[in-house]
Each structure stands twice: as C-alpha cells, then as structure tokens.
Design an enzyme around this catalytic site. Structure first.
Site, PDB file in Angstrom:
ATOM      1  N   ASP A 118      -7.002 -17.007 -10.778  1.00 43.55           N
ATOM      2  CA  ASP A 118      -7.815 -16.696  -9.173  1.00 43.55           C
ATOM      3  C   ASP A 118      -9.002 -17.334  -9.276  1.00 43.55           C
ATOM      4  O   ASP A 118      -9.999 -16.828 -10.050  1.00 43.55           O
ATOM      5  CB  ASP A 118      -7.390 -15.310  -8.882  1.00 43.55           C
ATOM      6  CG  ASP A 118      -8.019 -15.255  -7.421  1.00 43.55           C
ATOM      7  OD1 ASP A 118      -8.949 -15.755  -7.084  1.00 43.55           O
ATOM      8  OD2 ASP A 118      -7.163 -14.427  -6.821  1.00 43.55           O
ATOM      9  N   TYR A 144      -0.816  -3.375  -4.530  1.00 42.99           N
ATOM     10  CA  TYR A 144      -2.153  -3.219  -4.881  1.00 42.99           C
ATOM     11  C   TYR A 144      -2.390  -1.788  -5.707  1.00 42.99           C
ATOM     12  O   TYR A 144      -3.395  -1.458  -6.237  1.00 42.99           O
ATOM     13  CB  TYR A 144      -3.151  -3.211  -3.811  1.00 42.99           C
ATOM     14  CG  TYR A 144      -3.062  -4.265  -2.907  1.00 42.99           C
ATOM     15  CD1 TYR A 144      -3.326  -5.712  -3.737  1.00 42.99           C
ATOM     16  CD2 TYR A 144      -2.592  -4.545  -1.507  1.00 42.99           C
ATOM     17  CE1 TYR A 144      -3.262  -6.753  -3.075  1.00 42.99           C
ATOM     18  CE2 TYR A 144      -3.055  -5.720  -1.086  1.00 42.99           C
ATOM     19  CZ  TYR A 144      -3.314  -6.820  -1.364  1.00 42.99           C
ATOM     20  OH  TYR A 144      -3.330  -8.041  -0.829  1.00 42.99           O
ATOM     21  N   HIS A 190      -2.102  -7.211 -11.039  1.00 38.06           N
ATOM     22  CA  HIS A 190      -3.664  -7.068 -11.599  1.00 38.06           C
ATOM     23  C   HIS A 190      -3.400  -5.981 -13.158  1.00 38.06           C
ATOM     24  O   HIS A 190      -2.796  -5.008 -12.686  1.00 38.06           O
ATOM     25  CB  HIS A 190      -4.412  -6.394 -10.706  1.00 38.06           C
ATOM     26  CG  HIS A 190      -4.707  -7.293  -9.435  1.00 38.06           C
ATOM     27  ND1 HIS A 190      -5.095  -6.920  -8.229  1.00 38.06           N
ATOM     28  CD2 HIS A 190      -4.269  -8.762  -9.313  1.00 38.06           C
ATOM     29  CE1 HIS A 190      -5.184  -8.001  -7.327  1.00 38.06           C
ATOM     30  NE2 HIS A 190      -4.507  -9.021  -8.059  1.00 38.06           N
ATOM     31  N   HIS A 240     -12.370 -12.485  -0.768  1.00 30.80           N
ATOM     32  CA  HIS A 240     -11.639 -13.885  -0.634  1.00 30.80           C
ATOM     33  C   HIS A 240     -12.438 -14.402   0.694  1.00 30.80           C
ATOM     34  O   HIS A 240     -12.424 -13.772   1.570  1.00 30.80           O
ATOM     35  CB  HIS A 240     -10.107 -13.730  -0.546  1.00 30.80           C
ATOM     36  CG  HIS A 240      -9.581 -13.339  -1.762  1.00 30.80           C
ATOM     37  ND1 HIS A 240      -8.064 -13.293  -1.817  1.00 30.80           N
ATOM     38  CD2 HIS A 240      -9.957 -12.825  -2.894  1.00 30.80           C
ATOM     39  CE1 HIS A 240      -7.807 -12.760  -3.175  1.00 30.80           C
ATOM     40  NE2 HIS A 240      -8.784 -12.530  -3.658  1.00 30.80           N
ATOM     41  N   GLU A 250      -4.739 -17.239  -0.978  1.00 34.15           N
ATOM     42  CA  GLU A 250      -4.651 -15.497  -0.395  1.00 34.15           C
ATOM     43  C   GLU A 250      -5.908 -15.455   0.355  1.00 34.15           C
ATOM     44  O   GLU A 250      -6.743 -14.810  -0.101  1.00 34.15           O
ATOM     45  CB  GLU A 250      -4.611 -14.614  -1.823  1.00 34.15           C
ATOM     46  CG  GLU A 250      -3.527 -14.974  -2.929  1.00 34.15           C
ATOM     47  CD  GLU A 250      -3.825 -13.924  -4.019  1.00 34.15           C
ATOM     48  OE1 GLU A 250      -4.921 -13.962  -4.547  1.00 34.15           O
ATOM     49  OE2 GLU A 250      -2.864 -13.279  -4.080  1.00 34.15           O
ATOM     50  N   HIS A 268      -4.217 -18.752  -7.935  1.00 39.68           N
ATOM     51  CA  HIS A 268      -4.525 -18.410  -6.599  1.00 39.68           C
ATOM     52  C   HIS A 268      -5.832 -19.346  -6.147  1.00 39.68           C
ATOM     53  O   HIS A 268      -6.961 -19.169  -6.968  1.00 39.68           O
ATOM     54  CB  HIS A 268      -4.835 -16.915  -6.794  1.00 39.68           C
ATOM     55  CG  HIS A 268      -3.710 -16.045  -6.796  1.00 39.68           C
ATOM     56  ND1 HIS A 268      -3.660 -14.786  -7.221  1.00 39.68           N
ATOM     57  CD2 HIS A 268      -2.358 -16.187  -6.563  1.00 39.68           C
ATOM     58  CE1 HIS A 268      -2.448 -14.228  -7.024  1.00 39.68           C
ATOM     59  NE2 HIS A 268      -1.786 -15.168  -6.816  1.00 39.68           N
ATOM     60  N   HIS A 312     -11.710 -14.803  -8.269  1.00 42.66           N
ATOM     61  CA  HIS A 312     -11.942 -13.753  -9.348  1.00 42.66           C
ATOM     62  C   HIS A 312     -12.690 -14.402 -10.428  1.00 42.66           C
ATOM     63  O   HIS A 312     -13.806 -14.130 -11.071  1.00 42.66           O
ATOM     64  CB  HIS A 312     -10.636 -13.351  -9.723  1.00 42.66           C
ATOM     65  CG  HIS A 312     -10.006 -12.636  -8.734  1.00 42.66           C
ATOM     66  ND1 HIS A 312      -8.738 -11.966  -8.944  1.00 42.66           N
ATOM     67  CD2 HIS A 312     -10.156 -12.156  -7.271  1.00 42.66           C
ATOM     68  CE1 HIS A 312      -8.121 -11.509  -7.964  1.00 42.66           C
ATOM     69  NE2 HIS A 312      -9.004 -11.634  -6.874  1.00 42.66           N
ATOM     70  N   GLU A 368      -2.894 -11.341 -13.854  1.00 43.10           N
ATOM     71  CA  GLU A 368      -4.165 -12.017 -13.098  1.00 43.10           C
ATOM     72  C   GLU A 368      -5.476 -11.756 -13.540  1.00 43.10           C
ATOM     73  O   GLU A 368      -5.638 -10.689 -13.896  1.00 43.10           O
ATOM     74  CB  GLU A 368      -3.924 -11.659 -11.552  1.00 43.10           C
ATOM     75  CG  GLU A 368      -5.055 -12.608 -10.613  1.00 43.10           C
ATOM     76  CD  GLU A 368      -4.733 -12.329  -9.207  1.00 43.10           C
ATOM     77  OE1 GLU A 368      -3.698 -12.099  -8.830  1.00 43.10           O
ATOM     78  OE2 GLU A 368      -5.504 -12.661  -8.556  1.00 43.10           O
ATOM     79  N   ARG A 407       0.791  -1.125   0.011  1.00 41.37           N
ATOM     80  CA  ARG A 407       0.001   0.041  -0.034  1.00 41.37           C
ATOM     81  C   ARG A 407       0.632   1.376   0.060  1.00 41.37           C
ATOM     82  O   ARG A 407       0.261   2.240   0.332  1.00 41.37           O
ATOM     83  CB  ARG A 407      -0.856  -0.031   1.103  1.00 41.37           C
ATOM     84  CG  ARG A 407      -1.994  -1.178   0.920  1.00 41.37           C
ATOM     85  CD  ARG A 407      -3.081  -1.008   2.169  1.00 41.37           C
ATOM     86  NE  ARG A 407      -4.051  -1.946   1.830  1.00 41.37           N
ATOM     87  CZ  ARG A 407      -3.898  -3.311   2.098  1.00 41.37           C
ATOM     88  NH1 ARG A 407      -3.001  -3.744   2.550  1.00 41.37           N
ATOM     89  NH2 ARG A 407      -5.242  -4.121   1.921  1.00 41.37           N
ATOM     90  N   HIS A 449       3.994 -10.819  -6.030  1.00 44.78           N
ATOM     91  CA  HIS A 449       2.883 -10.098  -6.311  1.00 44.78           C
ATOM     92  C   HIS A 449       2.987  -8.540  -6.183  1.00 44.78           C
ATOM     93  O   HIS A 449       3.754  -8.076  -5.263  1.00 44.78           O
ATOM     94  CB  HIS A 449       1.722 -10.638  -5.184  1.00 44.78           C
ATOM     95  CG  HIS A 449       0.265 -10.080  -5.673  1.00 44.78           C
ATOM     96  ND1 HIS A 449      -0.162  -8.865  -6.072  1.00 44.78           N
ATOM     97  CD2 HIS A 449      -0.765 -10.858  -6.142  1.00 44.78           C
ATOM     98  CE1 HIS A 449      -1.379  -8.810  -6.414  1.00 44.78           C
ATOM     99  NE2 HIS A 449      -1.758 -10.141  -6.629  1.00 44.78           N
ATOM    100  N   ASP A 503     -14.707  -8.757  -5.369  1.00 44.67           N
ATOM    101  CA  ASP A 503     -13.394  -9.542  -5.100  1.00 44.67           C
ATOM    102  C   ASP A 503     -13.272  -9.545  -3.450  1.00 44.67           C
ATOM    103  O   ASP A 503     -13.075  -8.596  -2.904  1.00 44.67           O
ATOM    104  CB  ASP A 503     -12.140  -8.773  -5.633  1.00 44.67           C
ATOM    105  CG  ASP A 503     -11.092  -9.362  -5.333  1.00 44.67           C
ATOM    106  OD1 ASP A 503     -10.985 -10.571  -4.906  1.00 44.67           O
ATOM    107  OD2 ASP A 503     -10.077  -8.858  -5.781  1.00 44.67           O
TER     108      ASP A 503
HETATM  109 ZN   LIG Z   1      -8.786 -10.976  -5.011  1.00 44.81          ZN
HETATM  110 ZN   LIG Z   2      -5.315 -13.452  -6.690  1.00 46.26          ZN
END
Ligand SMILES: [Zn+2]
Ligand SMILES: [Zn+2]
Length: 279
Positions: free
Chosen positions: A176, A69, A106, A228, A257, A213, A179, A142, A36, A66, A226
């Site tokens: 994923d 974000y 992403h 999880h 995740e 994922h 997703h 992804e 972040r 990864h 989204d």
């Molecule tokens: Zn996600």
């Molecule tokens: Zn993912």
C-alpha cells in the site's frame, strides 16, 4: 498495469463487478461481507454464478478480496483470534467460489506485548488459513502504516512471518503506497523507492508481490498514521506517479482505496487520473 478500485458489493457481490466496470476498472477489490461485523454474508450459488458471469462479460481482469477490518490474528485475546480466523476462513471460501486471485489482510496488532509475541500468534493461524489457498488464490499480507503495535510496518517484519511460514508457495504481499509512505518510505522519490523495492526483493522476492494499493496520504512521511487521500490530492501529489511507474510493478493490479469526491470511494475521474499518472 491493471487499474482498479475497491468497490462496494452492496446489494449482491455481482454488483461490485458492474460498479467497477462503470468507472473504468480493469481490476476490482471487494469485501465479501460487511467489514465491521463478524457475521458472514451467505452468498447463494446464484449470486456466485452471477458474479462470474458479470466478470466475464465486463472483462474485469483481476479480482481481489479484502478481509474484515476487525480481523486481528496477532491479538493476545484468544476469542478475537478465533473470530478472526473464522472470518478469514469465510473470506477465503467466498474468494475461492467467485474466482478471486487473492485475499488481502492486515497482519494485525500485538496490542502491546511485542512483535515477537505477535508473530508467534499470527504464524499458526496463517498456516492453517494457507491450506485454503490454491495456485489461483493466494493469501496476501499488506504492509501497515505502523501505528501503535501493528505487525507488518516494514518489509522486514513481513519477512519474519514469511520465513516462519517456510516461504509458503501461496503466500504473497500487497503493498500500500500510503502505508509505505506513512511508515517512512518516500515512494515519490525514485532512489528511496528503488532502495525499498530492492529490500523487498532480497527479503521476500518480487515474485511474491501480487497487488498494489494506490492511495495518496493525508499525513506526512513517517507519520505512522493511516489516512488515505484521493490520488494527487494528498501529500504525494503527482509524485505518486514515481510509485506507479516503477518497472517492478508493471504487471500488477493497482487498486484505489481512496475517499473519492463524496467519501463514497473513487469515481471515473479518479480512475482516469490514475491511468494518466501510471505507465
Ligand atoms: Zn490504509
Ligand atoms: Zn490498503
């Protein structure tokens, strides 16, 4: 299948290897810096060497990184695109230093001016990032859950980018499960899953699929949200085993995740559950 989880690299990236090993991972995914914040973490040569040493000692077989974000290579804001490219570059450099096999990201969001415009912005940025990849380190797009203006909500959208990048030899896919489910593919239904995987094979090719994922979903099929959930505790339940046991996925890392029991990520019990549900 290599069972694994996203693990924290707090206190030094080598710690991620030990955290993964302690909960029973064959594979791990990490952030190479705080996801972040734009400011990159400076990994010393000692930290990098320790990571490689711990990986060899623990027998972790696969490592992926990864991206932050914050990254949005499709943004209409030039400044955000510039920062995103810089952050991706730093992630790829650390990934290369520690011997990771992939950097997952992403694709981003066009923020309202349309898929074509988003793709037009993403492609040149990705082309220059692909120069930092090697035969051992790939760039992996992804699939997204499909909220708002995200790019990559379907394998067709990923195919557009793949085509525009002339099927670059080191460009791959990370799928994923949460997703895919949220974007409308019922991964718990063998026929729906077969059809979706056949589509991916035609559009991009299963040889480009390098990572999974594995997340259950708090929200329903086609919700485009989204959220999880820990394996077996969401709307897929034990149906996630249909996804895990698909023969196309047999040799891939399968990374959790998920929030885990205390929102600090997956634990040993969830890894064991993943193994029990998998092939
Ligand atoms: Zn996600
Ligand atoms: Zn993912």
């Amino acid at each position: 299948m290599l069972y694994g989880a996203h693990v924290s690299s707090a206190g030094g990236i080598a710690n991620a290897v030990d955290r993964g090993s302690e909960i029973g991972c064959d594979a791990i995914q990490i952030f190479t810096q705080s996801p972040r914040m734009w400011r990159p973490t400076d990994h010393t040569p000692e930290a990098v060497a320790l990571f490689r040493e711990r990986r060899a000692e623990t027998g972790i077989q696969s490592v992926v990184c990864h991206a932050l974000y914050l990254v949005n290579l499709a943004s209409p804001d030039r400044e955000i695109r510039k920062k995103s490219a810089g952050a991706m570059r730093a992630t790829l450099e650390t990934a290369s230093a520690i011997g990771a096999e992939g950097v997952i990201f992403h694709v981003g969001s066009h923020l309202g001016d349309g898929l074509a415009a988003g793709v037009r912005r993403v492609v040149p940025a990705m082309r220059s990032l692909l120069e930092l990849t090697t035969d051992d380190l790939w760039l992996l797009m992804e699939n997204s859950a499909g909220p708002g203006a995200t790019v990559g909500r379907s394998t067709e959208e990923l195919e557009r980018i793949y085509d525009r990048l002339d099927h670059h030899p080191r460009l791959g896919i990370c799928l994923d499960s949460c997703h895919w489910f949220a974007s409308g593919v019922d991964v718990t239904d063998p026929e729906a899953l077969d059809a979706a995987i056949d589509g991916l094979d035609r559009q991009i090719g299963l040889d480009r699929l390098r990572c999974l994922h594995v997340n259950d979903s708090q929200t329903s099929l086609g919700s485009n949200r989204d959220r999880h959930e820990s394996v077996g505790r969401g709307l897929m339940g034990d149906g996630i085993s249909v996804f895990l046991r698909h023969p196309a996925f047999r040799d891939l890392p399968a990374i959790l995740e998920t929030p885990g029991p205390d929102s600090h990520g997956p634990d040993a019990a969830e890894l064991a559950r993943l193994r029990a549900l998998g092939p």
